[in-house]
Design a protein around this motif. Structure first.
Motif, short mmCIF file in Angstrom:
data_model
loop_
_atom_site.label_atom_id
_atom_site.label_comp_id
_atom_site.label_asym_id
_atom_site.label_seq_id
_atom_site.Cartn_x
_atom_site.Cartn_y
_atom_site.Cartn_z
N GLY A 186 0.91 6.06 -7.81
CA GLY A 186 -0.34 5.34 -8.00
C GLY A 186 -0.38 4.64 -9.34
O GLY A 186 -0.25 5.28 -10.39
N VAL A 187 -0.53 3.34 -9.31
CA VAL A 187 -0.58 2.54 -10.53
C VAL A 187 -1.36 1.27 -10.22
O VAL A 187 -1.29 0.74 -9.10
N GLU A 188 -2.12 0.78 -11.17
CA GLU A 188 -2.81 -0.48 -11.00
C GLU A 188 -1.86 -1.64 -11.29
O GLU A 188 -0.95 -1.53 -12.11
N ALA A 189 -2.11 -2.73 -10.61
CA ALA A 189 -1.21 -3.88 -10.73
C ALA A 189 -1.06 -4.34 -12.18
O ALA A 189 0.05 -4.65 -12.63
N ARG A 190 -2.17 -4.37 -12.92
CA ARG A 190 -2.10 -4.87 -14.30
C ARG A 190 -1.32 -3.93 -15.22
O ARG A 190 -0.88 -4.34 -16.29
N SER A 191 -1.14 -2.67 -14.79
CA SER A 191 -0.40 -1.69 -15.60
C SER A 191 1.03 -1.50 -15.12
O SER A 191 1.82 -0.79 -15.78
N TYR A 192 1.38 -2.11 -13.98
CA TYR A 192 2.68 -1.82 -13.36
C TYR A 192 3.85 -2.05 -14.32
O TYR A 192 4.74 -1.20 -14.46
N ALA A 193 3.88 -3.19 -15.00
CA ALA A 193 5.04 -3.52 -15.84
C ALA A 193 5.24 -2.48 -16.93
O ALA A 193 6.37 -2.02 -17.16
N ASP A 194 4.15 -2.08 -17.58
CA ASP A 194 4.27 -1.10 -18.67
C ASP A 194 4.64 0.28 -18.14
O ASP A 194 5.46 0.98 -18.75
N VAL A 195 4.05 0.67 -17.01
CA VAL A 195 4.35 2.01 -16.45
C VAL A 195 5.79 2.06 -15.95
O VAL A 195 6.50 3.06 -16.16
N VAL A 203 4.19 -11.06 -12.74
CA VAL A 203 4.49 -9.67 -12.39
C VAL A 203 3.22 -8.98 -11.90
O VAL A 203 3.24 -8.24 -10.89
N THR A 204 2.11 -9.18 -12.57
CA THR A 204 0.86 -8.54 -12.16
C THR A 204 0.44 -8.99 -10.77
O THR A 204 0.05 -8.17 -9.92
N ARG A 205 0.53 -10.28 -10.50
CA ARG A 205 0.17 -10.79 -9.18
C ARG A 205 1.09 -10.23 -8.10
O ARG A 205 0.62 -9.77 -7.05
N ALA A 206 2.39 -10.23 -8.34
CA ALA A 206 3.35 -9.71 -7.36
C ALA A 206 3.17 -8.21 -7.16
O ALA A 206 3.27 -7.71 -6.03
N ALA A 207 2.90 -7.48 -8.25
CA ALA A 207 2.69 -6.04 -8.14
C ALA A 207 1.46 -5.74 -7.29
O ALA A 207 1.47 -4.81 -6.47
N GLY A 208 0.41 -6.52 -7.46
CA GLY A 208 -0.79 -6.32 -6.66
C GLY A 208 -0.51 -6.47 -5.18
O GLY A 208 -0.97 -5.68 -4.34
N GLU A 209 0.26 -7.50 -4.83
CA GLU A 209 0.59 -7.72 -3.42
C GLU A 209 1.48 -6.61 -2.87
O GLU A 209 1.27 -6.14 -1.74
N TRP A 210 2.47 -6.19 -3.67
CA TRP A 210 3.37 -5.12 -3.21
C TRP A 210 2.62 -3.80 -3.06
O TRP A 210 2.75 -3.11 -2.05
N LEU A 211 1.84 -3.43 -4.04
CA LEU A 211 1.12 -2.16 -4.00
C LEU A 211 0.12 -2.13 -2.85
O LEU A 211 -0.14 -1.07 -2.27
N ALA A 212 -0.42 -3.28 -2.49
CA ALA A 212 -1.38 -3.33 -1.38
C ALA A 212 -0.70 -3.12 -0.03
O ALA A 212 -1.24 -2.45 0.86
#
Length: 405
Positions: free
Chosen positions: A153-162, A201-210
């Motif tokens: 579980g991670v938010e899209a805006r935090s994905y890169a750092d996590v 990265v944030t936009r792509a992470a949001g789509e992937w996590l969804a």
């Protein structure tokens, strides 16, 4: 039924063969082996990168024939034993004894183990090392790290750092010597070579996590590759031959050319397996300082009968300090032996032929044998030097399959 193979000179026949037979190998990329007993269906499923289709057994393939020819004697069976006899003897000996025999016969001193792919229960690096009588190190698969981050579980805006923090933690474990990406399976290499922006990265992470599932977004794969560069460890990249997830026209390593220009002067990039692109990989190794290659997975699938031809193409223009050995053995302990045997016999035949033709001096050939069998990998990964008795050309050698009959 005993005796040395007839298709290549045996150890001792020529100096280069003798040196390679004695060399304790560094397998710079492999996996664990299954820890549970295998029936015919289970064994056949691991014998192929494809599938065991109705009426078509993987035993009736080059790798299946090579197992029956070269591995059967290690189990005290005659060469070319039937699949039924082979599996019965394997079951009789038990998993631990089978693993010990094949890993010992391979003559591998160091194993760099990719621990990121575990659809079956596999042996740990420590268990592999114990069976081989050697030392094991770990290769971290970065897609597995990213997917673990998503699963927790991670938010899209935090994905890169996590993800970066998780990758740093993973490579900080004792014994980790490299990272690996399977971008070839997920997107192929025809990617934008540039480092993606934070917003991308944030936009792509949001789509992937969804949507969930495996990491296969091109932007996030690019981000993963650039994170690998930032980690500072050697980066292994699967190229070429693999299972049906591969789109072969998209895994030609020359598609990485622009990315290699952008990452010049950073980390070593090790192209794994390469077939049928071993010549393209050789070109990249010849023109980019950071590029190295092996023909690992290819070796046990073509077997000793064709390994010389594959290695000859890989070495047409590759600098000799740029070729490494790997088995890419996965699941079956037999693949550790087949990879090692194919490498020793194929490279030995190739180098000895050049010596006999006066295209290569014997001292040069022996240096190439030592470099490719272990020294190149030790230098790249910062591994300890071998004991004097384990260097190429020493009198100690691993037992051959024929000597174990």
């Amino acid at each position: 039924m005993s005796g040395r193979p007839q298709h290549t000179p045996g150890p001792g026949t020529h100096p280069v063969h003798e040196a390679l037979a004695a060399a304790r190998l560094v397998d710079h990329h492999c996996h664990g082996v299954v820890t549970d007993p295998l029936d015919l269906q289970g064994f056949e499923s691991l014998l192929t990168e494809g599938a065991a289709w109705p009426g078509i057994s993987p035993f009736d393939s080059p790798v299946g024939v090579a197992v029956r020819r070269h591995c059967a004697p290690v189990l005290d069976l005659p060469r070319h034993a039937s699949p039924e006899d082979y599996l019965a003897r394997r079951a009789e000996l038990g998993v631990r004894e089978v693993d010990r025999r094949f890993l010992t016969a391979a003559g591998t001193d160091v194993l760099c183990v990719d621990t990121g792919y575990l659809p079956e229960r596999l042996s740990t690096p420590a268990q592999l090392a114990e069976a081989a009588g050697g030392t094991a190190y770990e290769v971290v698969r970065l897609e597995s790290v990213a997917e673990a981050v998503a699963a927790q579980g991670v938010e899209a805006r935090s994905y890169a750092d996590v993800f970066r923090a998780a990758a740093l933690e993973a490579v900080g474990r004792p014994g980790v010597v490299a990272v690996k990406s399977v971008a070839a399976y997920r997107t192929g290499f025809d990617l934008d070579p540039a480092r993606p922006t934070e917003q991308e990265v944030t936009r792509a992470a949001g789509e992937w996590l969804a949507r969930g599932g495996r990491l296969a977004d091109p932007v996030l794969v690019r981000h993963l590759l650039w994170t690998a560069v930032d980690l500072g460890l050697p980066l292994q990249l699967h190229t070429g031959f693999g299972d049906s997830d591969i789109r072969m026209h998209r895994v030609d390593p020359t598609l990485l050319t622009d990315w290699l220009h952008l990452t010049a002067g950073t980390v070593p990039v090790l192209l794994l397996h390469c077939w049928p692109y071993q010549r393209q990989a050789a070109y990249l190794a010849a023109v980019f300082e950071q590029v190295y290659l092996d023909v690992g997975l290819t070796l046990h699938h073509v077997g000793p009968a064709r390994s010389r031809a594959i290695l000859a193409e890989a070495l047409e223009i590759t600098p000799f300090r740029k070729l490494l050995y790997s088995s890419d053995a996965y699941g079956l302990a037999e693949f550790h032996l087949l990879g090692a045997l194919s490498f020793r016999q194929g490279l030995g035949a190739l180098l000895q032929e050049r010596v006999d033709a006066d295209e290569l001096s014997l001292p040069d050939a022996l240096r190439v044998a030592a470099w490719t069998s272990g020294d190149n990998a030790r230098r790249l990964y910062g591994l300890p030097a071998p004991a004097p008795s384990h260097q190429a050309g020493a009198t100690e050698r691993p037992p051959s399959p024929e000597s174990m009959i």
